[in-house]
Scaffold this motif. Sequence first.
Motif, PDB file in Angstrom:
ATOM      1  N   ASN A  48       3.938   2.635   7.786  1.00 28.21           N
ATOM      2  CA  ASN A  48       2.601   2.443   7.222  1.00 28.21           C
ATOM      3  C   ASN A  48       1.755   3.714   7.258  1.00 28.21           C
ATOM      4  O   ASN A  48       0.871   3.894   6.416  1.00 28.21           O
ATOM      5  CB  ASN A  48       1.898   1.286   7.932  1.00 28.21           C
ATOM      6  CG  ASN A  48       2.437  -0.051   7.475  1.00 28.21           C
ATOM      7  OD1 ASN A  48       2.120  -0.520   6.388  1.00 28.21           O
ATOM      8  ND2 ASN A  48       3.302  -0.665   8.284  1.00 28.21           N
ATOM      9  N   LYS A  51       2.998   5.389   4.145  1.00 25.13           N
ATOM     10  CA  LYS A  51       2.555   4.646   2.962  1.00 25.13           C
ATOM     11  C   LYS A  51       1.062   4.854   2.691  1.00 25.13           C
ATOM     12  O   LYS A  51       0.647   5.070   1.554  1.00 25.13           O
ATOM     13  CB  LYS A  51       2.865   3.170   3.192  1.00 25.13           C
ATOM     14  CG  LYS A  51       2.567   2.214   2.063  1.00 25.13           C
ATOM     15  CD  LYS A  51       3.006   0.823   2.512  1.00 25.13           C
ATOM     16  CE  LYS A  51       2.473  -0.284   1.635  1.00 25.13           C
ATOM     17  NZ  LYS A  51       3.091  -0.335   0.325  1.00 25.13           N
ATOM     18  N   TYR A  52       0.258   4.784   3.751  1.00 26.71           N
ATOM     19  CA  TYR A  52      -1.198   4.953   3.625  1.00 26.71           C
ATOM     20  C   TYR A  52      -1.607   6.243   4.333  1.00 26.71           C
ATOM     21  O   TYR A  52      -2.286   6.224   5.360  1.00 26.71           O
ATOM     22  CB  TYR A  52      -1.928   3.754   4.227  1.00 26.71           C
ATOM     23  CG  TYR A  52      -1.553   2.441   3.576  1.00 26.71           C
ATOM     24  CD1 TYR A  52      -1.880   2.181   2.244  1.00 26.71           C
ATOM     25  CD2 TYR A  52      -0.868   1.465   4.286  1.00 26.71           C
ATOM     26  CE1 TYR A  52      -1.526   0.979   1.640  1.00 26.71           C
ATOM     27  CE2 TYR A  52      -0.506   0.259   3.687  1.00 26.71           C
ATOM     28  CZ  TYR A  52      -0.849   0.027   2.359  1.00 26.71           C
ATOM     29  OH  TYR A  52      -0.492  -1.153   1.766  1.00 26.71           O
ATOM     30  N   HIS A 105      -7.596   1.092  -0.493  1.00 23.72           N
ATOM     31  CA  HIS A 105      -6.786   1.649  -1.572  1.00 23.72           C
ATOM     32  C   HIS A 105      -7.443   1.309  -2.901  1.00 23.72           C
ATOM     33  O   HIS A 105      -7.873   0.166  -3.100  1.00 23.72           O
ATOM     34  CB  HIS A 105      -5.369   1.083  -1.530  1.00 23.72           C
ATOM     35  CG  HIS A 105      -4.417   1.828  -2.398  1.00 23.72           C
ATOM     36  ND1 HIS A 105      -4.406   1.686  -3.766  1.00 23.72           N
ATOM     37  CD2 HIS A 105      -3.462   2.744  -2.113  1.00 23.72           C
ATOM     38  CE1 HIS A 105      -3.477   2.491  -4.279  1.00 23.72           C
ATOM     39  NE2 HIS A 105      -2.888   3.127  -3.306  1.00 23.72           N
ATOM     40  N   ARG A 127       0.450   2.492  -2.347  1.00 23.81           N
ATOM     41  CA  ARG A 127       0.591   3.583  -1.374  1.00 23.81           C
ATOM     42  C   ARG A 127      -0.362   4.699  -1.755  1.00 23.81           C
ATOM     43  O   ARG A 127      -0.723   4.858  -2.919  1.00 23.81           O
ATOM     44  CB  ARG A 127       2.034   4.079  -1.282  1.00 23.81           C
ATOM     45  CG  ARG A 127       2.623   4.700  -2.513  1.00 23.81           C
ATOM     46  CD  ARG A 127       4.041   5.172  -2.254  1.00 23.81           C
ATOM     47  NE  ARG A 127       4.114   6.119  -1.175  1.00 23.81           N
ATOM     48  CZ  ARG A 127       5.109   6.188  -0.286  1.00 23.81           C
ATOM     49  NH1 ARG A 127       6.099   5.338  -0.347  1.00 23.81           N
ATOM     50  NH2 ARG A 127       5.106   7.085   0.660  1.00 23.81           N
ATOM     51  N   HIS A 128      -0.777   5.452  -0.770  1.00 23.06           N
ATOM     52  CA  HIS A 128      -1.676   6.582  -1.023  1.00 23.06           C
ATOM     53  C   HIS A 128      -0.880   7.768  -1.566  1.00 23.06           C
ATOM     54  O   HIS A 128       0.298   7.921  -1.252  1.00 23.06           O
ATOM     55  CB  HIS A 128      -2.357   7.019   0.276  1.00 23.06           C
ATOM     56  CG  HIS A 128      -3.402   6.069   0.762  1.00 23.06           C
ATOM     57  ND1 HIS A 128      -3.763   5.973   2.090  1.00 23.06           N
ATOM     58  CD2 HIS A 128      -4.174   5.162   0.119  1.00 23.06           C
ATOM     59  CE1 HIS A 128      -4.709   5.063   2.233  1.00 23.06           C
ATOM     60  NE2 HIS A 128      -4.970   4.558   1.044  1.00 23.06           N
ATOM     61  N   SER A 165       1.841  10.616   8.668  1.00 28.29           N
ATOM     62  CA  SER A 165       0.927  10.721   7.527  1.00 28.29           C
ATOM     63  C   SER A 165       0.899  12.149   6.979  1.00 28.29           C
ATOM     64  O   SER A 165       0.740  12.354   5.778  1.00 28.29           O
ATOM     65  CB  SER A 165      -0.483  10.264   7.914  1.00 28.29           C
ATOM     66  OG  SER A 165      -1.010  11.030   8.971  1.00 28.29           O
ATOM     67  N   SER A 168       4.383  12.640   4.950  1.00 29.65           N
ATOM     68  CA  SER A 168       4.656  11.306   4.412  1.00 29.65           C
ATOM     69  C   SER A 168       5.731  11.296   3.337  1.00 29.65           C
ATOM     70  O   SER A 168       6.281  10.247   3.019  1.00 29.65           O
ATOM     71  CB  SER A 168       3.372  10.701   3.837  1.00 29.65           C
ATOM     72  OG  SER A 168       2.904  11.467   2.731  1.00 29.65           O
TER      73      SER A 168
END
Length: 467
Positions: A48, A51-52, A105, A127-128, A165, A168
Amino acid sequence: MRAALALLLLLAAARAMHRGRAYVREKVCQEYRMLGKENFRTLTIIANSRKYSNGTFEEIGHLVRDIVSLAETCCADGADPSCYDTGSTALSDKSCSPDSPFPAHPGTAECCAHKGLERKLCLAALRHPPQPLPRYLQPSDKELCQAFRQDPREFADRFLYEYSSSYSQAPLPVLLGSTRTFLSMVSTCCISSAPTACFLKEKLERKTLSLLTLTSNRICSRFSAYGKDKTSFSYLALLAQKVPTASFEDLLPLAECAAELSSQCCDSVAEDCMQKKLLEHTAKVCAALSARDKLFADCCKGKNLMENHFCILAMPPAPAPKLPEALEPTNKELCGKEGALHATRFLFELARRHPSLPDAVLAKLYDASRKLLGECCSSKDPSACLDSQRKWMEAELLPFLEKASQLCGQYNKLPFLEFKKRLRESLMQAEPEASPAQLEELLEQRASFASTCCLPDAPPLLCASKV
């Protein structure tokens, strides 16, 4: 190692969601029982945070707690068969609430317009975009140990979040291996009687894995932004600028190999895909190009192929070669069966004649060439359309390429303060009527572009917006 391998299997659950809720529950619970709560939790933090990647530590923490709690409750022996479906529905409802504690998001509102499974699948697909540049800065050994001793679990969670992050786009198996060995190093060396010697030894041992994480994050960021065909062109241009004496026929197979590596390994859960394919590719590139360039040969001398690959990527562009003017493809060639290949060959010739031209500019040229072929070759008079574009190229595009190449050439050769001094002088000559404030704005704009986008590892999405 067995636990780390097993963690990779969890990714299959995310990919199986279209097969139905029962299958997802069965898969998640199978992995939860096999891994145990802590390993499941670790992977959930990493997955996660990737993803973010713009989410805060607290937002990721909320999401992880709820996902782990759902698995813990609904995967227990004797749990109601509808538990998982009910719990995941509650989770998606929580995501859609105005005061949701989960990562924000832009696409959430569109997902929340749906109901049931469709909403869950839509939310799961969000997802970012990746961080333009990795933001994780490793603290000193002393600071690492202070934070570790204060609260080992909080330390591990925050590290997993920050590292995952930041990197990522690195493949999940690479991130798992890198984070696992780092936390092992800290927990070992911070209780060692000789921590300095311990850290030195452990850092040397994980150097290859650290380089793999950094390199694969760059490779997969580019692949994510460009797609396979444009990645192939980007790598072709990169090699052409480092070894401009190499021919199109020499470099195209290597570029296609790099793009294939990206497409196979960036989303793969095979433990050694990226490392194995990247080392094979590096050996192939070194064998093909070492005899053509001394700097390239120097990069390929080392026994560690990962270090060799990193060295190649960091090589400065070659001096501009003395080559005859590039032959432009004819209109017939451009609109023929291999029109895209002829256009790519011409862009290759531009790249090798302008070694300092940044990737972001070449990528824009690639996009423009594909758009041009699509529009002109399907028009009523392709030749007239292409001829008008050639006139524009000669009048507008080529002078712009010269300026961009000169800007990055100076940035790569000069110390930064000297670069800004010369840039200011050239802007004063080019814009004699500009006010001091306007000149300063132009100076900062171009210096910012150069310091970000003239580098070999320039972030593609950020630089595309700066061109």
